[in-house]
Scaffold this active site. Structure first.
Site, PDB file in Angstrom:
ATOM      1  N   ARG A  59       0.799  -1.219   0.000  1.00 27.54           N
ATOM      2  CA  ARG A  59       0.000   0.000   0.000  1.00 27.54           C
ATOM      3  C   ARG A  59       0.839   1.280   0.000  1.00 27.54           C
ATOM      4  O   ARG A  59       0.642   2.174  -0.823  1.00 27.54           O
ATOM      5  CB  ARG A  59      -0.882   0.064   1.274  1.00 27.54           C
ATOM      6  CG  ARG A  59      -2.294  -0.322   1.121  1.00 27.54           C
ATOM      7  CD  ARG A  59      -2.786  -0.751   2.488  1.00 27.54           C
ATOM      8  NE  ARG A  59      -1.890  -1.792   2.965  1.00 27.54           N
ATOM      9  CZ  ARG A  59      -2.044  -3.064   2.663  1.00 27.54           C
ATOM     10  NH1 ARG A  59      -3.056  -3.457   1.988  1.00 27.54           N
ATOM     11  NH2 ARG A  59      -1.181  -3.978   3.066  1.00 27.54           N
ATOM     12  N   THR A  60       1.772   1.362   0.946  1.00 31.48           N
ATOM     13  CA  THR A  60       2.512   2.612   1.116  1.00 31.48           C
ATOM     14  C   THR A  60       3.303   2.940  -0.151  1.00 31.48           C
ATOM     15  O   THR A  60       3.304   4.069  -0.626  1.00 31.48           O
ATOM     16  CB  THR A  60       3.438   2.503   2.342  1.00 31.48           C
ATOM     17  OG1 THR A  60       2.642   2.120   3.458  1.00 31.48           O
ATOM     18  CG2 THR A  60       4.117   3.819   2.650  1.00 31.48           C
ATOM     19  N   LYS A  87      25.256  -6.371  -1.708  1.00 36.36           N
ATOM     20  CA  LYS A  87      26.685  -6.563  -1.971  1.00 36.36           C
ATOM     21  C   LYS A  87      27.541  -5.790  -0.971  1.00 36.36           C
ATOM     22  O   LYS A  87      28.716  -5.579  -1.190  1.00 36.36           O
ATOM     23  CB  LYS A  87      27.003  -6.091  -3.401  1.00 36.36           C
ATOM     24  CG  LYS A  87      26.226  -6.824  -4.480  1.00 36.36           C
ATOM     25  CD  LYS A  87      26.614  -6.275  -5.844  1.00 36.36           C
ATOM     26  CE  LYS A  87      25.723  -6.841  -6.934  1.00 36.36           C
ATOM     27  NZ  LYS A  87      25.927  -6.154  -8.209  1.00 36.36           N
ATOM     28  N   ARG A 109      11.684   3.866   3.377  1.00 37.37           N
ATOM     29  CA  ARG A 109      11.261   2.913   4.420  1.00 37.37           C
ATOM     30  C   ARG A 109      12.463   2.060   4.793  1.00 37.37           C
ATOM     31  O   ARG A 109      13.194   1.598   3.923  1.00 37.37           O
ATOM     32  CB  ARG A 109      10.126   2.032   3.915  1.00 37.37           C
ATOM     33  CG  ARG A 109       9.798   0.896   4.862  1.00 37.37           C
ATOM     34  CD  ARG A 109       8.546   0.150   4.492  1.00 37.37           C
ATOM     35  NE  ARG A 109       7.354   0.900   4.861  1.00 37.37           N
ATOM     36  CZ  ARG A 109       6.137   0.358   4.930  1.00 37.37           C
ATOM     37  NH1 ARG A 109       5.952  -0.912   4.634  1.00 37.37           N
ATOM     38  NH2 ARG A 109       5.101   1.091   5.276  1.00 37.37           N
ATOM     39  N   HIS A 137       5.555   6.137  11.494  1.00 37.25           N
ATOM     40  CA  HIS A 137       5.023   5.983  10.132  1.00 37.25           C
ATOM     41  C   HIS A 137       4.060   7.172   9.935  1.00 37.25           C
ATOM     42  O   HIS A 137       2.846   7.017   9.935  1.00 37.25           O
ATOM     43  CB  HIS A 137       4.297   4.640  10.022  1.00 37.25           C
ATOM     44  CG  HIS A 137       3.909   4.239   8.641  1.00 37.25           C
ATOM     45  ND1 HIS A 137       4.055   5.060   7.550  1.00 37.25           N
ATOM     46  CD2 HIS A 137       3.365   3.090   8.177  1.00 37.25           C
ATOM     47  CE1 HIS A 137       3.617   4.415   6.471  1.00 37.25           C
ATOM     48  NE2 HIS A 137       3.194   3.222   6.823  1.00 37.25           N
TER      49      HIS A 137
END
Ligand code: NCD
Length: 309
Positions: A59-60, A87, A109, A137
């Site tokens: 969703r976000t 890596k 995020r 959030h």
């Protein structure tokens, strides 16, 4: 007031009431744009936004990307699972490489609390926190409050219960900060083991009985058990959690008043919420998702004025 104070949105803790109202007023205008046949405005056509996701999201990420496209921004997407982070590249090296490609804004995020704050302190362009571990959030909380206001007219003195895994939920923390500023009464409900010990200091009441919370509240914001953040056992089994804390139609119908049902998603149907509650006319879960696009458009539009400062 016609601008945000900071170049970044890292948490609701840092927002003033004027900034919150500015975001909501702007989001209302963008929601109107989204109801037009042509759902697009040129506001960010001069900008490139990078969505940098070090953690899973449906969703976000979609909501931010759609909001950027509705604002006519150029968009690049980065997902750590398919990147050079695997890596051994450092966070700041990854960000600096993205920056020299002339990116103007970052949506980020990350599983570690504080990661977006670290990046924001080291670069000049706006950074939006799309969730940092168990910390905050902010855009989710803003779209949650926007959706409550749309439904109830205001938040002042409304009784909001947040039910579920409070300890591991950045949604709960951002909601508490924001709802308190907007004058709500807040009750948290869940097993004692999923309740942070300091939480009463945030000016909320705490209950362990879900029926009590439902009888008290105008709005119930139901949270998922964040199993991916739990390294040890906090309750005997999912079945037992569901039995004591799951919200089903029978329980909701036995409450003698209307309760608005919210959930940030992803829903675990049959665990914290039954399908007949999630899909009922008391649920505004899909309104939250719809409003998310307008709220994120508002935030990115307002932050775009900080780009060169
Ligand atoms: C939340 C999150 O990622 O913190 N979801 C979301 O952004 N819509 C809540 C969750 O994952 O349970």
């Amino acid at each position: 007031m016609n601008n945000l104070n900071s170049k970044d949105i890292l948490g609701t803790r840092d927002l003033s009431i004027e900034e919150i109202n500015l975001i909501f007023d702007t989001a209302k205008k963008f929601k109107e744009v989204l109801s037009r046949p042509i759902k697009k405005v040129p506001s960010l056509r001069h900008l490139t936004v990078a969505n940098i996701f070090f953690e899973n999201s449906t969703r976000t990420k979609l909501s931010f990307e759609l909001a950027q496209k509705r604002l006519s921004a150029d968009v690049i997407n980065f997902s750590s699972s398919v990147s050079s982070v695997k890596k051994g590249e450092s966070l700041l090296d990854t960000i600096n490489n993205i920056l020299v490609m002339k990116v103007d804004m970052i949506v980020m995020r990350h599983p570690n609390p504080g990661a977006p704050h670290f990046v924001a302190n080291n670069i000049d362009i706006p950074v939006i926190n799309a969730g940092d571990g168990t910390n905050e959030h902010p855009t989710q909380a803003l779209l949650d409050s926007f959706s409550i206001i749309e439904k109830l007219g205001s938040i002042k003195n409304k009784k909001i219960a947040i039910i579920g895994d409070i300890s591991h939920s950045r949604v709960a923390i951002s909601n508490i900060h924001l709802l308190k500023k907007l004058g709500a009464q807040i009750m948290l409900c869940g097993p004692k083991t999923l309740m942070p010990k300091y939480i009463k200091d945030m000016g909320v009441s705490v209950r362990n009985n879900v029926r009590e919370a439902l009888e008290w509240c105008d709005v119930a914001n139901i949270l998922r058990i964040q199993l991916e953040r739990q390294n040890e056992k906090y309750f005997p089994s999912i079945r037992e959690y569901s039995l004591y804390y799951g919200i089903n139609k029978e329980l909701l119908d036995s409450i003698k008043k209307d309760v608005i049902i919210m959930h940030p998603g992803p829903i675990n149907r049959g665990v914290e919420i039954s399908s007949d509650v999630a899909d009922s006319n008391k649920s505004i879960i899909l309104d939250q998702v719809e409003n998310g696009v307008a709220v994120r458009m508002a935030i990115m539009y307002l932050l775009s004025f900080h780009r060169s400062s």
